[in-house]
Every structure is written in structure tokens, then in C-alpha cells.
Design a protein around this motif. Structure first.
Motif, PDB file in Angstrom:
ATOM      1  N   ALA A 186      84.770  47.096  12.391  1.00 43.64           N
ATOM      2  CA  ALA A 186      83.924  48.069  11.709  1.00 43.64           C
ATOM      3  C   ALA A 186      84.667  48.787  10.588  1.00 43.64           C
ATOM      4  CB  ALA A 186      83.400  49.084  12.708  1.00 43.64           C
ATOM      5  N   MET A 187      85.992  48.704  10.591  1.00 45.59           N
ATOM      6  CA  MET A 187      86.749  49.435   9.568  1.00 45.59           C
ATOM      7  C   MET A 187      87.868  48.574   9.015  1.00 45.59           C
ATOM      8  SD  MET A 187      88.818  52.067  11.898  1.00 45.59           S
ATOM      9  CE  MET A 187      90.093  51.526  12.973  1.00 45.59           C
ATOM     10  N   ASN A 188      88.223  48.868   7.802  1.00 45.54           N
ATOM     11  CA  ASN A 188      89.352  48.226   7.147  1.00 45.54           C
ATOM     12  C   ASN A 188      89.975  49.249   6.210  1.00 45.54           C
ATOM     13  OD1 ASN A 188      91.215  46.379   6.331  1.00 45.54           O
ATOM     14  ND2 ASN A 188      89.845  45.296   4.938  1.00 45.54           N
ATOM     15  N   PRO A 189      90.852  50.101   6.749  1.00 50.14           N
ATOM     16  CA  PRO A 189      91.434  51.131   5.886  1.00 50.14           C
ATOM     17  C   PRO A 189      92.303  50.519   4.791  1.00 50.14           C
ATOM     18  CG  PRO A 189      92.411  51.187   8.081  1.00 50.14           C
ATOM     19  CD  PRO A 189      91.332  50.168   8.109  1.00 50.14           C
ATOM     20  N   SER A 190      92.271  51.142   3.647  1.00 45.41           N
ATOM     21  CA  SER A 190      93.092  50.695   2.525  1.00 45.41           C
ATOM     22  C   SER A 190      93.694  51.908   1.831  1.00 45.41           C
ATOM     23  CB  SER A 190      92.262  49.877   1.540  1.00 45.41           C
ATOM     24  OG  SER A 190      91.235  50.664   1.010  1.00 45.41           O
ATOM     25  N   LEU A 204      88.571  38.956   8.029  1.00 44.97           N
ATOM     26  CA  LEU A 204      88.681  39.573   9.346  1.00 44.97           C
ATOM     27  C   LEU A 204      88.056  40.965   9.383  1.00 44.97           C
ATOM     28  CD1 LEU A 204      92.294  38.570  10.425  1.00 44.97           C
ATOM     29  CD2 LEU A 204      90.136  37.618  11.224  1.00 44.97           C
ATOM     30  N   ALA A 205      87.954  41.607   8.238  1.00 45.84           N
ATOM     31  CA  ALA A 205      87.360  42.938   8.184  1.00 45.84           C
ATOM     32  C   ALA A 205      85.879  42.890   8.524  1.00 45.84           C
ATOM     33  CB  ALA A 205      87.570  43.554   6.813  1.00 45.84           C
ATOM     34  N   VAL A 212      96.517  48.348  -0.811  1.00 43.23           N
ATOM     35  CA  VAL A 212      97.087  47.752   0.393  1.00 43.23           C
ATOM     36  C   VAL A 212      96.054  47.917   1.503  1.00 43.23           C
ATOM     37  CG1 VAL A 212      98.979  47.833   2.058  1.00 43.23           C
ATOM     38  CG2 VAL A 212      99.412  48.321  -0.349  1.00 43.23           C
ATOM     39  N   LYS A 213      95.621  46.783   2.057  1.00 42.83           N
ATOM     40  CA  LYS A 213      94.617  46.789   3.117  1.00 42.83           C
ATOM     41  C   LYS A 213      95.260  46.372   4.429  1.00 42.83           C
ATOM     42  CE  LYS A 213      90.917  45.677  -0.045  1.00 42.83           C
ATOM     43  NZ  LYS A 213      89.843  44.763  -0.388  1.00 42.83           N
ATOM     44  N   VAL A 214      94.680  46.828   5.536  1.00 42.67           N
ATOM     45  CA  VAL A 214      95.210  46.498   6.849  1.00 42.67           C
ATOM     46  C   VAL A 214      94.840  45.072   7.242  1.00 42.67           C
ATOM     47  CG1 VAL A 214      95.143  47.137   9.298  1.00 42.67           C
ATOM     48  CG2 VAL A 214      95.156  48.909   7.567  1.00 42.67           C
ATOM     49  N   LEU A 215      93.618  44.661   6.960  1.00 44.53           N
ATOM     50  CA  LEU A 215      93.131  43.330   7.329  1.00 44.53           C
ATOM     51  C   LEU A 215      92.613  42.592   6.100  1.00 44.53           C
ATOM     52  CD1 LEU A 215      91.028  44.271  10.482  1.00 44.53           C
ATOM     53  CD2 LEU A 215      93.227  43.131  10.459  1.00 44.53           C
ATOM     54  N   PRO A 216      92.655  41.265   6.115  1.00 45.78           N
ATOM     55  CA  PRO A 216      92.014  40.520   5.033  1.00 45.78           C
ATOM     56  C   PRO A 216      90.491  40.692   5.109  1.00 45.78           C
ATOM     57  CG  PRO A 216      93.279  39.050   6.481  1.00 45.78           C
ATOM     58  CD  PRO A 216      93.355  40.417   7.042  1.00 45.78           C
ATOM     59  N   GLU A 217      89.809  40.437   4.018  1.00 45.12           N
ATOM     60  CA  GLU A 217      88.351  40.641   3.959  1.00 45.12           C
ATOM     61  C   GLU A 217      87.614  39.806   5.007  1.00 45.12           C
ATOM     62  OE1 GLU A 217      86.681  42.853   2.250  1.00 45.12           O
ATOM     63  OE2 GLU A 217      88.516  43.592   1.320  1.00 45.12           O
TER      64      GLU A 217
END
Length: 116
Positions: free
Chosen positions: A41-45, A36-37, A29-34
Motif C-alpha cells: 500500500a505504500m512506497n516511501p520515497s 513491487l510497490a 530514492v524509493k524503498v521498493l521498485p514500482e
């Protein structure tokens, strides 16, 4: 009626257990789509079982619905509160008027009039 409620709860619980057992595979589960990531600078999953994602979505939807309904009914609750205050004020005024009416009467007769 109590048995129908217990049977409904049992069926609902069995359905939830069945969904949980059928969807045990791990998902990311990711916070943002790739796309927009790239801009952030970060895309926690997080890795978690699929049934937790499903149940979390159901709970989030219920919470949003409850809050929405609570906000929508605010005007009705405010009106009921206003009417309740109005009724209390009228009851106090009625007691005062009855007290003035029964001022010169015998106490027993005044109590009997008040009861009726």
C-alpha cells in the motif's frame, strides 16, 4: 611518515569534495521498485542529492564489511582469550611452586631466586 598520512587524508578529502560537487543533482530514492510497490500500500520515497546516495552506499558497505570481519574473527579472539587465561593460571601455579620451594630459605636468597 606523519606528512605522508596528512597528504593521503588531504587527497582523499579533495576527491570526496570533488565527487560531491560533481553529483549535486537531486534524485528520488524509493524503498521498493514500482512493480513491487503495486502489491504494498505504500512506497516511501525521498529526494536527496546523488552524492549522499553514493556516500551512504560506501558507508553501508564499510559497516557490513566490518561486522562480517568481526564475526569471522570471533573464533580467533575466543582462542586468544582462552590461551591468556591458561597463561595466567600457569603463572599463578609457578608462583605457588616457587613459594613452596623457597619456604625454608633465607628471605633475601628467595627474593634473588625469584628475580632470576
Amino acid at each position: 611518515m606523519r606528512y605522508i598520512r596528512y597528504a593521503s587524508i588531504a587527497i582523499f578529502a579533495l576527491a570526496l569534495i570533488s565527487i560531491a560537487l560533481a553529483n549535486r543533482q537531486m534524485v528520488t530514492v524509493k524503498v521498493l521498485p514500482e512493480e513491487l510497490a503495486v502489491f504494498s500500500a505504500m512506497n516511501p520515497s525521498v529526494q536527496m542529492p546523488l552524492f549522499l546516495v553514493i556516500f551512504g552506499g560506501i558507508i553501508a558497505g564499510l559497516l557490513v564489511g566490518f561486522i562480517w570481519e568481526w564475526m569471522r574473527e570471533h573464533k580467533h579472539r575466543a582462542e586468544a582469550r582462552r590461551k591468556h587465561g591458561e597463561v595466567k593460571q600457569l603463572e599463578r601455579e609457578l608462583r605457588r611452586v616457587k613459594g613452596q620451594r623457597d619456604e625454608g630459605k633465607d628471605e633475601v636468597l628467595a627474593l634473588l631466586d625469584e628475580a632470576s
